[in-house]
Design a protein around this motif. Structure first.
Motif, PDB file in Angstrom:
ATOM      1  N   THR A   8       0.816  -1.014   0.106  1.00 24.11           N
ATOM      2  CA  THR A   8       0.105   0.057  -0.041  1.00 24.11           C
ATOM      3  C   THR A   8       0.896   1.205   0.076  1.00 24.11           C
ATOM      4  OG1 THR A   8      -1.803  -1.185   1.352  1.00 24.11           O
ATOM      5  CG2 THR A   8      -1.772   1.303   1.023  1.00 24.11           C
ATOM      6  N   ALA A   9       0.736   2.022  -1.075  1.00 24.81           N
ATOM      7  CA  ALA A   9       1.356   3.581  -1.126  1.00 24.81           C
ATOM      8  C   ALA A   9       0.313   4.476  -1.155  1.00 24.81           C
ATOM      9  CB  ALA A   9       2.121   3.523  -2.276  1.00 24.81           C
ATOM     10  N   VAL A  10       0.717   5.494  -0.244  1.00 24.49           N
ATOM     11  CA  VAL A  10      -0.206   6.836  -0.124  1.00 24.49           C
ATOM     12  C   VAL A  10       0.425   7.979  -0.287  1.00 24.49           C
ATOM     13  CG1 VAL A  10      -1.612   7.844   1.403  1.00 24.49           C
ATOM     14  CG2 VAL A  10      -1.440   5.556   1.783  1.00 24.49           C
ATOM     15  N   VAL A  11       0.008   8.738  -1.048  1.00 26.00           N
ATOM     16  CA  VAL A  11       0.641  10.023  -1.582  1.00 26.00           C
ATOM     17  C   VAL A  11      -0.211  11.246  -0.811  1.00 26.00           C
ATOM     18  CG1 VAL A  11       1.088  11.704  -3.400  1.00 26.00           C
ATOM     19  CG2 VAL A  11       1.482   9.144  -4.071  1.00 26.00           C
ATOM     20  N   VAL A  12       0.631  11.926   0.121  1.00 21.65           N
ATOM     21  CA  VAL A  12      -0.166  12.650   0.851  1.00 21.65           C
ATOM     22  C   VAL A  12       0.488  14.297   0.440  1.00 21.65           C
ATOM     23  CG1 VAL A  12      -0.578  13.467   3.362  1.00 21.65           C
ATOM     24  CG2 VAL A  12       0.100  11.011   2.658  1.00 21.65           C
TER      25      VAL A  12
ATOM     26  N   VAL B 227      -1.024  15.458  -6.525  1.00 21.01           N
ATOM     27  CA  VAL B 227      -1.520  14.058  -6.027  1.00 21.01           C
ATOM     28  C   VAL B 227      -1.873  13.114  -6.920  1.00 21.01           C
ATOM     29  CG1 VAL B 227      -2.773  12.769  -4.369  1.00 21.01           C
ATOM     30  CG2 VAL B 227      -1.671  14.965  -3.514  1.00 21.01           C
ATOM     31  N   ASP B 228      -2.825  13.438  -7.719  1.00 17.80           N
ATOM     32  CA  ASP B 228      -3.259  12.615  -8.947  1.00 17.80           C
ATOM     33  C   ASP B 228      -2.114  12.322  -9.771  1.00 17.80           C
ATOM     34  OD1 ASP B 228      -5.923  12.645  -8.053  1.00 17.80           O
ATOM     35  OD2 ASP B 228      -6.337  14.472  -9.264  1.00 17.80           O
ATOM     36  N   ARG B 229      -1.141  13.148 -10.211  1.00 17.21           N
ATOM     37  CA  ARG B 229      -0.034  12.853 -11.011  1.00 17.21           C
ATOM     38  C   ARG B 229       0.872  12.067 -10.389  1.00 17.21           C
ATOM     39  NH1 ARG B 229      -3.596  14.897 -12.926  1.00 17.21           N
ATOM     40  NH2 ARG B 229      -3.677  12.967 -13.626  1.00 17.21           N
ATOM     41  N   GLN B 230       1.126  12.060  -9.206  1.00 18.68           N
ATOM     42  CA  GLN B 230       1.959  11.106  -8.604  1.00 18.68           C
ATOM     43  C   GLN B 230       1.635   9.913  -8.242  1.00 18.68           C
ATOM     44  OE1 GLN B 230       5.202  12.537  -7.814  1.00 18.68           O
ATOM     45  NE2 GLN B 230       4.206  14.524  -8.762  1.00 18.68           N
ATOM     46  N   VAL B 231       0.063   9.611  -8.015  1.00 23.00           N
ATOM     47  CA  VAL B 231      -0.488   8.365  -8.056  1.00 23.00           C
ATOM     48  C   VAL B 231      -0.306   7.777  -9.685  1.00 23.00           C
ATOM     49  CG1 VAL B 231      -2.796   7.262  -7.863  1.00 23.00           C
ATOM     50  CG2 VAL B 231      -2.001   8.772  -6.204  1.00 23.00           C
ATOM     51  N   GLU B 232      -0.623   8.530 -10.613  1.00 23.71           N
ATOM     52  CA  GLU B 232      -0.480   8.036 -11.871  1.00 23.71           C
ATOM     53  C   GLU B 232       0.958   7.648 -12.088  1.00 23.71           C
ATOM     54  OE1 GLU B 232      -2.053   9.836 -15.992  1.00 23.71           O
ATOM     55  OE2 GLU B 232      -0.604  11.155 -14.973  1.00 23.71           O
ATOM     56  N   PHE B 233       2.076   8.336 -11.807  1.00 21.38           N
ATOM     57  CA  PHE B 233       3.316   7.954 -12.085  1.00 21.38           C
ATOM     58  C   PHE B 233       3.698   6.469 -11.227  1.00 21.38           C
ATOM     59  CE2 PHE B 233       8.051   8.012 -12.017  1.00 21.38           C
ATOM     60  CZ  PHE B 233       8.277   8.531 -13.098  1.00 21.38           C
ATOM     61  N   LEU B 234       3.149   6.246 -10.183  1.00 20.45           N
ATOM     62  CA  LEU B 234       3.434   5.150  -9.506  1.00 20.45           C
ATOM     63  C   LEU B 234       2.846   4.060 -10.066  1.00 20.45           C
ATOM     64  CD1 LEU B 234       3.169   5.794  -5.605  1.00 20.45           C
ATOM     65  CD2 LEU B 234       5.525   5.080  -6.880  1.00 20.45           C
TER      66      LEU B 234
END
Length: 226
Positions: free
Chosen positions: A92-96, A158-165
């Motif tokens: 589980t990864a969470v971008v905050v 945040v959306d872009r970092q989630v997308e990158f992961l």
């Protein structure tokens, strides 16, 4: 030395409280989640989850809660985020992100021509964020004031970092990636310090998120759907 003395006094209390909490993690760690937060004194990485359990949350932080870095001219998943996924079984990864983010503000100013001079290290961080935020700046509502623009871009980042992961070949497909915003500025209408879920494995629509994740439905909020 007064500040350091105060910090050491706090550490003494910490050591007293935690003395017997490291028995199961002295030799290895298997954290349940990795979080990447913005480097900001107001963003309390473990405290925001009520966490006082060593080994439960693997915390990473940097300017702009980025999951990416440059290596050999390419953008790759940052090693401090990738390490627990690759080596400790974390799934589980969470971008905050957080309201009023200074890194997002600085990037917004750079993209709109209002930036001042920054030291090279800070400029490097802004340069990493800028290509990912530029489409968001262009999509902002015309009537958004400065604060509204910044907090919309916090979500966009945040959306872009989630997308990158999620797009990285280095992150297994079965790793859950969530995006959240930590609010201490009364932007989302809840309590100060609440975490608001804005993205789950790339899904950004609040109603869909509430339907698909009923256990956290009351914590799903977005300022901006684009």
């Amino acid at each position: 030395m007064t500040v350091l003395a105060d910090l050491l006094d706090g550490n003494a209390a910490h050591a007293d409280a935690f003395d017997d909490r490291f028995d199961d993690v002295q030799d290895a760690q298997h954290p349940d989640a990795v979080t990447v937060c913005c480097s900001d004194s107001r963003v309390l990485q473990d405290e925001m989850w009520g966490n006082d359990d060593p080994g439960h949350v693997f915390t990473a932080s940097n300017i702009g809660n980025r999951v990416l870095q440059r290596a050999d001219g390419d953008e790759v998943v940052s090693g401090d985020v990738l390490y627990p996924i690759a080596h400790t079984g974390t799934e589980t990864a969470v971008v905050v992100g957080h309201t009023g983010c200074g890194a997002v503000t600085a990037t917004y100013d750079a993209l709109t021509g209002d930036a001042g001079e920054e030291p090279p290290g800070i400029t490097h961080c802004i340069d990493l964020l800028a290509p990912h935020l530029e489409p968001g700046v262009e999509a902002l509502p015309e009537d958004a004031d400065r604060d509204g623009a910044i907090n919309r871009l916090v979500e966009y980042n945040v959306d872009r970092q989630v997308e990158f992961l999620r797009d990285s070949d280095d992150v297994p497909a079965d790793v859950d990636v969530f995006g959240v915003v930590y609010d201490f500025q009364d932007v989302y209408g809840g309590k100060r310090g609440e975490v608001h879920v804005i993205n789950a494995n790339g899904e950004r629509d609040p109603e869909t998120l509430r339907d698909e994740h009923s256990d956290i439905a009351e914590r799903v909020h977005r300022l901006w759907t684009y």
